[in-house]
Design a protein around this motif. Sequence first.
Motif, PDB file in Angstrom:
ATOM      1  N   GLY A  26       0.027   9.686   4.808  1.00 59.90           N
ATOM      2  CA  GLY A  26      -0.565  10.987   4.497  1.00 59.90           C
ATOM      3  C   GLY A  26      -0.422  11.388   3.047  1.00 59.90           C
ATOM      4  O   GLY A  26      -1.135  12.280   2.566  1.00 59.90           O
ATOM      5  N   GLU A  27       0.474  10.710   2.326  1.00 58.01           N
ATOM      6  CA  GLU A  27       0.710  11.036   0.915  1.00 58.01           C
ATOM      7  C   GLU A  27      -0.134  10.199  -0.036  1.00 58.01           C
ATOM      8  O   GLU A  27      -0.056  10.369  -1.250  1.00 58.01           O
ATOM      9  N   LEU A  28      -0.941   9.275   0.498  1.00 61.29           N
ATOM     10  CA  LEU A  28      -1.762   8.417  -0.355  1.00 61.29           C
ATOM     11  C   LEU A  28      -2.914   9.228  -0.944  1.00 61.29           C
ATOM     12  O   LEU A  28      -3.761   9.745  -0.222  1.00 61.29           O
ATOM     13  N   THR A  29      -2.949   9.321  -2.249  1.00 60.39           N
ATOM     14  CA  THR A  29      -4.011  10.066  -2.929  1.00 60.39           C
ATOM     15  C   THR A  29      -4.613   9.225  -4.044  1.00 60.39           C
ATOM     16  O   THR A  29      -4.040   8.213  -4.459  1.00 60.39           O
ATOM     17  N   PRO A  87      -7.173  12.936  -1.201  1.00 60.34           N
ATOM     18  CA  PRO A  87      -6.727  11.812  -0.353  1.00 60.34           C
ATOM     19  C   PRO A  87      -7.494  10.530  -0.664  1.00 60.34           C
ATOM     20  O   PRO A  87      -8.705  10.560  -0.909  1.00 60.34           O
ATOM     21  N   ASP A  88      -6.789   9.429  -0.669  1.00 57.30           N
ATOM     22  CA  ASP A  88      -7.405   8.116  -0.858  1.00 57.30           C
ATOM     23  C   ASP A  88      -7.763   7.581   0.534  1.00 57.30           C
ATOM     24  O   ASP A  88      -7.007   6.828   1.149  1.00 57.30           O
ATOM     25  N   LEU A 147       0.795  -1.223   0.000  1.00 57.56           N
ATOM     26  CA  LEU A 147       0.000   0.000   0.000  1.00 57.56           C
ATOM     27  C   LEU A 147       0.829   1.276   0.000  1.00 57.56           C
ATOM     28  O   LEU A 147       0.410   2.279  -0.569  1.00 57.56           O
ATOM     29  N   ILE A 148       1.968   1.261   0.657  1.00 55.72           N
ATOM     30  CA  ILE A 148       2.833   2.446   0.670  1.00 55.72           C
ATOM     31  C   ILE A 148       4.244   2.040   0.284  1.00 55.72           C
ATOM     32  O   ILE A 148       4.666   0.912   0.524  1.00 55.72           O
ATOM     33  N   ASP A 149       4.965   2.976  -0.294  1.00 52.81           N
ATOM     34  CA  ASP A 149       6.325   2.714  -0.750  1.00 52.81           C
ATOM     35  C   ASP A 149       7.303   3.095   0.361  1.00 52.81           C
ATOM     36  O   ASP A 149       7.442   4.262   0.705  1.00 52.81           O
TER      37      ASP A 149
END
Length: 442
Positions: free
Chosen positions: A196-199, A211-212, A62-64
Motif C-alpha cells: 500500500g505504500e508503493l508510490t 500510487p504506483d 519490489l518492496i522493502d
Amino acid sequence: MATQNDSPPKQNKRATKCSVFLYNEPNASQSMICHSEFFVERLRYEKPQVFTDLVLSNITRLIDLPGEEFAQLTGDSEPRLPSSSSNGFLRSFNFLKRKEKRVVFGAPLTEEGIAQIYQLIEYLFKNLHVEGLFRVPGNSLRQAALKEMLNAGADIDLETGDFHPNDVATLLKVFLGELPEPLLTHRHYHAHLKIGELTLFDDNGDKTNVPDKERQIETFQLLLMLLPPANRSLLKLLLDLLHHTARNQHANKMSAINLATMFAPHIIWPKNMVARDLQGDIEKLNNGVAFLIRHSQKLFKAPDYIKDYAKAHFLGSKALQSNDDMLLGSGSEDGSGAAVSSAYPSPSVRSNTEKSSESLSYTETALRELYQQVNSMPESAKKKKLIRKFEKQPGLTPSAESRSPFTRRHQRSRSFSGIIKKKVLGSQLLVGKENGGSPPSS
C-alpha cells in the motif's frame, strides 16, 4: 459468472490472444495441450523451493522488507502482530468453541469446505442487485439453520426462497471471520501494508503521493502466489464475487471501498483484533482490500517473467517461443482456422546454442540469475564485494543482452542480501566450481 446486470464485454476475436500451446515432453510419444501457466504450476508442485525462492526474490525487488518482516513472510519466524486488548479468556473460549465444530465453520480451510461455501457464493452472484448486500445483516435464526446445514455437508437449494440474500451474505462473512487464520494469512500481513505504500517517483527521483498501481499489481500477483492453495482458491472466488458486486453498485449501493470496509476485518485483520489494536493501519488495510477488489481480474496471473523462467527451467532453451502471445485467427476473420502453435521447436530448427543451453545445470543458471540481481542493486561497498566474488567464478557474469527479464531496477530490500550471501557465497559456488568450465552463453 456474469449476471444479467453484469454481462461481460464482447471480445474482438482478432485481438484474442492464445493462452494454450503444444508441449512435447522429452521422450514422450505425443504432445500435450498446455495453458500458458502450465510450467509455473509444474514448478510450484515439482520444485517448491525453487518456485518459492524465485517469487520471494522478486517480491523483495519490489518492496522493502526488513529482516524480521522477511523472516515472517518466509515462515522462518513467527508473525509479530499487534497485541490484542480484548479479554484473553474470551479468546480462549471462542477457540474451544470453534474446535468443537471443525467441520466447515471454524475449521482449517480445505477444498471440501470451499465446496460447501461455494453454494453461498454461487447464490450471491444471482443477487448482486440487492441493496446493501453485505452491509445489511440477515436474520439470525435463518443463518443458524443455514450454518447447521452447511456444517452437515448438505447440498442446499437456496432458490426455494427460504433464505434471503442478506442471510447468505452475512453468513459468508461469518465463515471468513471464524477461520483459524485470516484468509490472507498472518505471515503476509506486513507485506500487504508495504504494498500500500508503493508510490510513483517524480523526475527528481523523489516519492510522490500517487500510487504506483502497476507495481502494486505486480507485487500482489507474486504475493498471492505464495498463499496456501486452499486460501488462494477461495480468495479468487471471493474477490471475483466482490468485484462484480462493486460493478453493480448502481443497484446495490456497495462500492469497492464499502465492501473492503465490510471484509477487511474478516480476511486480513489479525485474529481477535479490534479497531483500537490496529491504530493507524486500518485505512491502509481497507484501501488494500479495495485495491484487491478493483483489480481482482489481473491478480491471479503470473507475471510474464515468471512464466518465461518456469518454461526455461524445464525446457532449458532461451529460444523457447512465447506462443501464448501469438494471435488466434492469424489467417482467418474469426480465428476458426487457426492452429495452436508448438512452443517446443522441432529438432531441425533448434540451433546448437539451444541444445547446449539445455545442458546447463540449474545451479549454474541460478547463480547467473543471482549475479544479475546483485548487479541491479544500488552502488555500495557490499555490492562491489559480491560482484568480486562472482567474477572469480567463470561464466557467471552474463552479458547485458542476456540479462533476466526480472532484473528491473527497483529499490531492494536489505534482507535479500542475506539470501545472496547464503546462495552465492555458500556451498552452491563450490558445486558450480566442481562442474568446471564456463557455461555456454545463452
